[in-house]
Scaffold this active site. Structure first.
Site, PDB file in Angstrom:
ATOM      1  N   MET A   1       1.988  10.790   6.464  1.00 55.79           N
ATOM      2  CA  MET A   1       1.677   9.834   5.509  1.00 55.79           C
ATOM      3  C   MET A   1       1.608   8.403   6.148  1.00 55.79           C
ATOM      4  O   MET A   1       2.511   8.251   6.711  1.00 55.79           O
ATOM      5  CB  MET A   1       2.463   9.893   4.238  1.00 55.79           C
ATOM      6  CG  MET A   1       2.214  11.212   3.502  1.00 55.79           C
ATOM      7  SD  MET A   1       3.238  10.974   1.914  1.00 55.79           S
ATOM      8  CE  MET A   1       2.881  12.478   1.220  1.00 55.79           C
TER       9      MET A   1
ATOM     10  N   ARG B   1      -2.804   3.751   6.604  1.00 59.49           N
ATOM     11  CA  ARG B   1      -4.012   3.626   7.056  1.00 59.49           C
ATOM     12  C   ARG B   1      -4.955   4.887   6.945  1.00 59.49           C
ATOM     13  O   ARG B   1      -6.037   4.927   7.259  1.00 59.49           O
ATOM     14  CB  ARG B   1      -3.826   3.321   8.533  1.00 59.49           C
ATOM     15  CG  ARG B   1      -3.338   1.912   8.761  1.00 59.49           C
ATOM     16  CD  ARG B   1      -3.326   1.541  10.380  1.00 59.49           C
ATOM     17  NE  ARG B   1      -3.229   0.085  10.387  1.00 59.49           N
ATOM     18  CZ  ARG B   1      -2.250  -0.483  10.708  1.00 59.49           C
ATOM     19  NH1 ARG B   1      -0.981   0.268  10.646  1.00 59.49           N
ATOM     20  NH2 ARG B   1      -1.854  -1.830  11.060  1.00 59.49           N
TER      21      ARG B   1
ATOM     22  N   VAL C   1       7.435  11.995   6.278  1.00 59.24           N
ATOM     23  CA  VAL C   1       6.798  12.675   4.930  1.00 59.24           C
ATOM     24  C   VAL C   1       5.215  12.729   5.300  1.00 59.24           C
ATOM     25  O   VAL C   1       4.696  12.202   5.890  1.00 59.24           O
ATOM     26  CB  VAL C   1       6.914  11.562   3.675  1.00 59.24           C
ATOM     27  CG1 VAL C   1       6.452  12.568   2.425  1.00 59.24           C
ATOM     28  CG2 VAL C   1       8.465  11.509   3.460  1.00 59.24           C
TER      29      VAL C   1
ATOM     30  N   ASP D   1       3.846   8.125  -1.069  1.00 57.52           N
ATOM     31  CA  ASP D   1       5.000   9.184  -0.970  1.00 57.52           C
ATOM     32  C   ASP D   1       6.048   9.043  -0.035  1.00 57.52           C
ATOM     33  O   ASP D   1       7.408   8.999  -0.171  1.00 57.52           O
ATOM     34  CB  ASP D   1       4.771  10.342  -1.526  1.00 57.52           C
ATOM     35  CG  ASP D   1       4.242  10.638  -2.923  1.00 57.52           C
ATOM     36  OD1 ASP D   1       4.520   9.727  -3.470  1.00 57.52           O
ATOM     37  OD2 ASP D   1       3.812  11.730  -2.952  1.00 57.52           O
TER      38      ASP D   1
ATOM     39  N   ALA E   1       0.939  -1.172  -0.076  1.00 57.61           N
ATOM     40  CA  ALA E   1       0.061  -0.024   0.166  1.00 57.61           C
ATOM     41  C   ALA E   1       0.925   1.153  -0.008  1.00 57.61           C
ATOM     42  O   ALA E   1       0.800   2.223   0.751  1.00 57.61           O
ATOM     43  CB  ALA E   1      -1.064  -0.173   1.190  1.00 57.61           C
ATOM     44  N   LEU E   2       1.771   1.232  -0.834  1.00 55.37           N
ATOM     45  CA  LEU E   2       2.935   2.155  -0.894  1.00 55.37           C
ATOM     46  C   LEU E   2       2.483   3.539  -1.153  1.00 55.37           C
ATOM     47  O   LEU E   2       1.711   3.811  -2.190  1.00 55.37           O
ATOM     48  CB  LEU E   2       3.794   1.865  -1.910  1.00 55.37           C
ATOM     49  CG  LEU E   2       4.634   0.410  -1.729  1.00 55.37           C
ATOM     50  CD1 LEU E   2       5.722   0.314  -2.810  1.00 55.37           C
ATOM     51  CD2 LEU E   2       5.071   0.066  -0.272  1.00 55.37           C
TER      52      LEU E   2
ATOM     53  N   SER F   1      10.712   7.335  10.130  1.00 54.01           N
ATOM     54  CA  SER F   1      10.791   7.898  11.461  1.00 54.01           C
ATOM     55  C   SER F   1       9.428   7.758  12.060  1.00 54.01           C
ATOM     56  O   SER F   1       9.245   8.264  13.336  1.00 54.01           O
ATOM     57  CB  SER F   1      11.593   9.118  11.582  1.00 54.01           C
ATOM     58  OG  SER F   1      12.881   8.813  11.549  1.00 54.01           O
ATOM     59  N   LYS F   2       8.317   7.810  11.201  1.00 53.99           N
ATOM     60  CA  LYS F   2       6.837   7.990  11.993  1.00 53.99           C
ATOM     61  C   LYS F   2       6.838   6.848  13.009  1.00 53.99           C
ATOM     62  O   LYS F   2       6.171   7.138  13.769  1.00 53.99           O
ATOM     63  CB  LYS F   2       5.971   7.937  10.580  1.00 53.99           C
ATOM     64  CG  LYS F   2       4.490   8.054  11.148  1.00 53.99           C
ATOM     65  CD  LYS F   2       3.630   7.981  10.104  1.00 53.99           C
ATOM     66  CE  LYS F   2       3.223   6.484   9.627  1.00 53.99           C
ATOM     67  NZ  LYS F   2       2.466   5.830  10.712  1.00 53.99           N
TER      68      LYS F   2
ATOM     69  N   HIS G   1       6.815   6.002   1.654  1.00 53.12           N
ATOM     70  CA  HIS G   1       7.537   4.807   1.348  1.00 53.12           C
ATOM     71  C   HIS G   1       8.567   4.933   0.228  1.00 53.12           C
ATOM     72  O   HIS G   1       9.874   4.719   0.206  1.00 53.12           O
ATOM     73  CB  HIS G   1       6.597   3.599   0.885  1.00 53.12           C
ATOM     74  CG  HIS G   1       5.641   2.994   1.841  1.00 53.12           C
ATOM     75  ND1 HIS G   1       4.301   3.211   1.860  1.00 53.12           N
ATOM     76  CD2 HIS G   1       5.871   2.397   2.922  1.00 53.12           C
ATOM     77  CE1 HIS G   1       3.823   2.621   2.768  1.00 53.12           C
ATOM     78  NE2 HIS G   1       4.558   1.914   3.521  1.00 53.12           N
TER      79      HIS G   1
END
Length: 283
Positions: free
Chosen positions: A189, A192, A181, A39, A36-37, A153-154, A41
């Site tokens: 981003m 989900r 991002v 930006d 489910a890529l 880092s999210k 990713h």
């Protein structure tokens, strides 16, 4: 015109493809994903390309990090679109195993870490999560033998846990954290985010705004405790059900009560309707 990446779905195919990539001593970067890529990713892929000669992206929705009541069955699976995006980024290899390949019949092992970074936060609300993450990431590292691995880092607590595991087990992988991002309105981003209704999507950036307000208060000399209370009020008043909003030491993730104790990372998790969102920022 972009060249389609090799797609491996079995371990023998993966080993053959990796042997081909590693000719002439090429370095390899791994970007682990659940597909489910978006930006975010793709920013990891671009960083991977700067850090290694060849890039491998794993696309695997890992069942062991989902609890029975969570969204494993409904988690978006968009492999065709994902493969197209990765081709545009000139990825060399996609590792897309079936669950039965990753966890064959009789599989009975698990990689666990007791690192301080595990305590609290996600582990308090999803106690199954890190056992599933460390096991699948450990397997991916062993299968792909990358020189470097790129994580967003999210998922900051996950980044710290995986970094510790790789070091403790001498896996020879340098774990690199890439910046979060965000959408233009500040929402981090996430795959989900597609679960959010239009009304919820308009509310969702409150998480980021609340953390920025907490950081602003701390920098202005307010106590961490009072700043967190103010941030929590902003989040709940917007309609979220708050799981946690905490200040932790940015390196160890130990709880932190004063800026004098070290660099601060703010971490948050909250539900908006049926969607659970997480985020974090540095102070």
């Amino acid at each position: 015109m972009s060249r389609p990446p090799v797609v491996a779905r079995t371990l023998p195919a993966l080993r053959r493809a990796l042997a081909e990539l590693r000719k002439r001593n090429a370095s390899v970067a791994l970007v682990p994903t659940m597909g489910a890529l978006h930006d975010g990713h793709l920013s990891l892929v671009r960083l991977a390309k700067r850090r290694a000669d060849k890039v491998v992206v794993s696309v695997f929705v890992n069942p062991t990090q989902f609890a029975p009541h969570e969204d494993f069955g409904s988690y978006p699976r968009t492999f065709k679109a994902d493969a197209s995006k990765l081709a545009e980024e000139n990825v060399d290899l996609i590792w897309n195993p079936d669950v039965k390949v990753m966890y064959p019949e009789g599989f009975a092992s698990k990689i666990l870490t007791e690192a301080p970074a595990v305590a609290g936060l996600e582990d308090s609300f999803r106690p199954h999560f890190f056992g599933g993450v460390t096991t699948v990431v450990g397997k991916l590292f062993i299968q792909c033998r990358p020189d470097v691995a790129i994580f967003g880092s999210k998922d900051f607590q996950q980044l710290r846990v995986v970094t510790r595991m790789a070091a403790d087990l001498d896996l020879g992988v340098k774990v690199i954290g890439a910046p979060t991002v965000r959408e233009r309105d500040g929402l981090a981003m996430s795959s989900r985010n597609v679960y959010l209704s239009a009304e919820e999507r308009a509310i969702a950036p409150t998480l980021y705004r609340a953390m920025k307000e907490v950081a602003k208060r701390i920098k202005a000399g307010k106590t961490i405790a009072s700043s967190l209370t103010a941030g929590a009020e902003l989040i709940t008043e917007a309609g979220f059900v708050l799981d946690y909003l905490e200040a932790r030491h940015a390196e160890t993730l130990a709880p932190i009560k004063s800026p004098k104790e070290g660099p601060i990372r703010l971490l948050v998790a909250a539900k908006l309707g049926k969607t659970r969102l997480i985020d974090n920022i540095a102070v």
